[in-house]
Design a protein around this motif. Structure first.
Motif, PDB file in Angstrom:
ATOM      1  N   ASP A 105      -1.433  11.757   5.369  1.00 57.28           N
ATOM      2  CA  ASP A 105      -2.048  10.812   6.310  1.00 57.28           C
ATOM      3  C   ASP A 105      -0.996  10.156   7.203  1.00 57.28           C
ATOM      4  OD1 ASP A 105      -4.325  11.448   4.924  1.00 57.28           O
ATOM      5  OD2 ASP A 105      -4.371   9.602   3.734  1.00 57.28           O
ATOM      6  N   VAL A 106       0.090   9.713   6.573  1.00 57.07           N
ATOM      7  CA  VAL A 106       1.146   9.033   7.342  1.00 57.07           C
ATOM      8  C   VAL A 106       1.780  10.003   8.339  1.00 57.07           C
ATOM      9  CG1 VAL A 106       3.462   8.005   7.170  1.00 57.07           C
ATOM     10  CG2 VAL A 106       1.644   7.246   5.623  1.00 57.07           C
ATOM     11  N   SER A 127       0.854  -1.190   0.000  1.00 61.42           N
ATOM     12  CA  SER A 127       0.000   0.000   0.000  1.00 61.42           C
ATOM     13  C   SER A 127       0.893   1.244   0.000  1.00 61.42           C
ATOM     14  CB  SER A 127      -0.886   0.003   1.248  1.00 61.42           C
ATOM     15  OG  SER A 127      -0.089   0.274   2.389  1.00 61.42           O
ATOM     16  N   ASP A 128       0.279   2.396  -0.269  1.00 64.76           N
ATOM     17  CA  ASP A 128       1.043   3.647  -0.245  1.00 64.76           C
ATOM     18  C   ASP A 128       1.718   3.857   1.117  1.00 64.76           C
ATOM     19  OD1 ASP A 128       0.261   4.197  -2.836  1.00 64.76           O
ATOM     20  OD2 ASP A 128      -1.505   5.328  -2.205  1.00 64.76           O
ATOM     21  N   ALA A 129       0.952   3.655   2.175  1.00 66.14           N
ATOM     22  CA  ALA A 129       1.506   3.882   3.516  1.00 66.14           C
ATOM     23  C   ALA A 129       2.661   2.917   3.785  1.00 66.14           C
ATOM     24  CB  ALA A 129       0.418   3.723   4.574  1.00 66.14           C
ATOM     25  N   SER A 188      -1.810   9.201  -5.505  1.00 75.09           N
ATOM     26  CA  SER A 188      -2.270   8.618  -4.237  1.00 75.09           C
ATOM     27  C   SER A 188      -1.149   8.637  -3.192  1.00 75.09           C
ATOM     28  CB  SER A 188      -2.838   7.212  -4.455  1.00 75.09           C
ATOM     29  OG  SER A 188      -1.827   6.298  -4.729  1.00 75.09           O
ATOM     30  N   LEU A 189       0.111   8.539  -3.613  1.00 73.37           N
ATOM     31  CA  LEU A 189       1.222   8.650  -2.662  1.00 73.37           C
ATOM     32  C   LEU A 189       1.248  10.047  -2.033  1.00 73.37           C
ATOM     33  CD1 LEU A 189       4.092   6.729  -4.515  1.00 73.37           C
ATOM     34  CD2 LEU A 189       3.250   6.213  -2.211  1.00 73.37           C
ATOM     35  N   ASN A 228      -1.236  12.010  -1.472  1.00 73.29           N
ATOM     36  CA  ASN A 228      -2.286  12.037  -0.457  1.00 73.29           C
ATOM     37  C   ASN A 228      -1.847  11.325   0.814  1.00 73.29           C
ATOM     38  OD1 ASN A 228      -4.438  13.512  -1.399  1.00 73.29           O
ATOM     39  ND2 ASN A 228      -5.153  11.831  -2.720  1.00 73.29           N
ATOM     40  N   SER A 229      -1.221  10.165   0.620  1.00 75.43           N
ATOM     41  CA  SER A 229      -0.818   9.365   1.779  1.00 75.43           C
ATOM     42  C   SER A 229       0.260  10.047   2.612  1.00 75.43           C
ATOM     43  CB  SER A 229      -0.305   7.999   1.319  1.00 75.43           C
ATOM     44  OG  SER A 229      -1.350   7.265   0.730  1.00 75.43           O
ATOM     45  N   CYS A 230       1.083  10.879   1.990  1.00 73.64           N
ATOM     46  CA  CYS A 230       2.144  11.570   2.742  1.00 73.64           C
ATOM     47  C   CYS A 230       1.529  12.309   3.940  1.00 73.64           C
ATOM     48  CB  CYS A 230       2.892  12.556   1.843  1.00 73.64           C
ATOM     49  SG  CYS A 230       4.090  11.763   0.751  1.00 73.64           S
ATOM     50  N   GLU A 252      -0.619  10.274  11.244  1.00 71.37           N
ATOM     51  CA  GLU A 252      -0.644   9.031  12.045  1.00 71.37           C
ATOM     52  C   GLU A 252       0.633   8.845  12.867  1.00 71.37           C
ATOM     53  OE1 GLU A 252      -1.588   5.323  10.037  1.00 71.37           O
ATOM     54  OE2 GLU A 252      -3.180   6.374   8.939  1.00 71.37           O
TER      55      GLU A 252
END
Lengths: 306, 306
Positions: free
Chosen positions: A240-241, A195-197, A233-234, A236-238, A244
């Motif tokens: 989110d990660v 996954s991206d994360a 999508s990566l 976007n995940s930056c 988190e």
């Protein structure tokens, strides 16, 4: 009591391989009881190396009990080790990273840190004439560590010692370095299952610059397109990660091993400014190519400016 | 830029001597510009060693400017180093103490910590065949370091390596070890010029046990009577020094080198209890003799209980 030998969390080839090498040395040369273990799933390249040399994957542990004898390899950073690492009976540290502080030992122990590209090279030096006792599979793992950490001698961290040792080992094993390195890098580049994360966290270290916390992630690949096709999508995940993991920003560098350059993703204005200040880059759009940038340790971390 | 080589504050023979040895090695073997410096006045034994080998006392510095290249020897403890040590360009650490954490380097450097009695012995190993280039005065300083830190092989920290090297060096120099060690220890025992507070702080390290802070002081002497004759005023000074230095208690061990025992001063009930819990001693009065206790590193610190 069996001595546990392990490298950092998110194990790569050098971290897994040097634990295996040192456990072999303690067992077969020093006559001690030692076992290589992992602090997480090995990455795809490290998994390839295990398979290539017909080795069983070491057990994965999540903590060490107090007073367990341990040897720490390829890191000296408590953040990359079990939470209670200072309760263990740390017997030795063999590493090639900057000293970050935080590990405390109960008494004087053997600590060997050298500015070489690869922990396994340091181990070869420490073994002295005993290195001649290495069976082929240990030589194979050692060669893999060096090729991985030097990106087949392309990384600026490469020293003459790392290169000469790799060439010697390849000669003894009758292996063609370019061919073997290509197989390793192909395995490392096969990241479609993640996954991206997972990609962002795979080879990642946290660093603070003037109070701003970064997760500095590196993806070394011979097929950057596979990763960059997922750029939207990566990006976007930056965010989110970062949220988190409690850091301010993620810096994701996609390192093109063959073209010797990195593509840094630009998810926001701060990262844009970091890219411009740190690497003299002119950023337009949501990523920037940084020619010649291959090493987090030598080129990225020392230059980070907010 | 000249590399500064230094050991800990309150320099003893190994701290002064190993700085001198490594500066010689960097200058004369490695062709670098290096200078041994001190972080305080050497103790009387170290001063004797300088005179005996006809050496000039190194300069005493109180701070290092940012980015000065430095090599740290015989300690890895920031509390024993200049306040701004992490701003310096630390190039190497060579030491034989437990890792305490707190030093942070800007990049990967050479760090060599070994559980040997003496930093100079580690240096001999690091030099490899180049050790044969040592002139007599470097050999003399190296021998002095080993005899000092091992208390002429009496300390339990002594390893076969330290002893074999000292015997080899003494042979090459045509020196009788016992005679030479006696001269060194006589110099160390000549403490009449020092005030009580100076005696307490002369060879002293701070350690915390379960939140209680101790200044653990050791006076190694072949003439314990000279010190113990001043017991009453030393007992008073223990409390004063503790207050001034922001610790809870001073533990002053007067180590009788020849009789291989230590006398611990008992200024208060807490120290009495520490002596009983840590060393199984029965304390009556204001001091207690601890047979066999000679090493702070190996026998005192690891056993301290509050």
């Amino acid at each position: 009591m069996t001595t546990l030998v392990f490298g950092h969390k998110s194990p790569d080839t050098d971290s897994l391989g040097s634990a295996i090498i040192w456990a072999w040395y303690l067992n077969d040369v020093k006559g001690q009881k030692a076992e290589a273990v992992l602090l997480g799933e090995p990455n795809t390249e490290a998994a390839f190396v295990l398979k290539r040399w017909d080795l069983t994957k070491p057990s994965i542990i999540s903590e060490v009990s107090a007073d367990t004898p341990v040897v720490i390899v390829d890191t000296n950073n408590p953040a990359e080790l079990p939470d209670n690492i200072n309760d263990a009976d740390i017997q030795a540290i063999i590493d090639h990273h900057k000293l970050v502080g935080g590990i405390e030992t109960k008494g004087p122990i053997n600590i060997t840190i050298r500015p070489l590209a690869c922990t396994a090279t340091i181990m070869h030096n420490l073994m002295g004439p005993n290195a001649e006792k290495m069976p082929d599979w240990v030589k194979g793992v050692m060669l893999s560590c060096i090729l991985s950490d030097t990106l087949e001698f392309r990384s600026p961290t490469t020293t003459d010692q790392d290169k000469a040792l790799a060439e010697k080992l390849a000669g003894e094993l009758g292996l063609d370095i370019s061919e073997y390195a290509s197989e390793m890098f192909a395995a490392k580049s096969d990241v479609s299952a993640f996954s991206d994360a997972e990609l962002i966290r795979m080879d990642s270290k946290e660093y603070a610059v003037d109070g701003t916390k970064f997760r500095v992630s590196v993806l070394e690949t011979t097929a950057p397109a596979i990763v960059l096709d997922r750029k939207a999508s990566l990006l976007n995940s930056c965010g989110d990660v970062a949220k988190e993991d409690g850091v301010d920003h993620v810096l994701l560098f996609v390192v093109d091993i063959l073209n010797e350059e990195a593509t840094l993703l630009i998810p926001n204005e701060t990262v844009k400014s970091v890219a411009e200040k740190s690497f003299g880059a002119t950023v337009e759009g949501d990523s920037v190519v940084l020619p010649g940038i291959m090493s987090r340790k030598k080129q990225i971390i020392p230059n980070l400016k907010v």
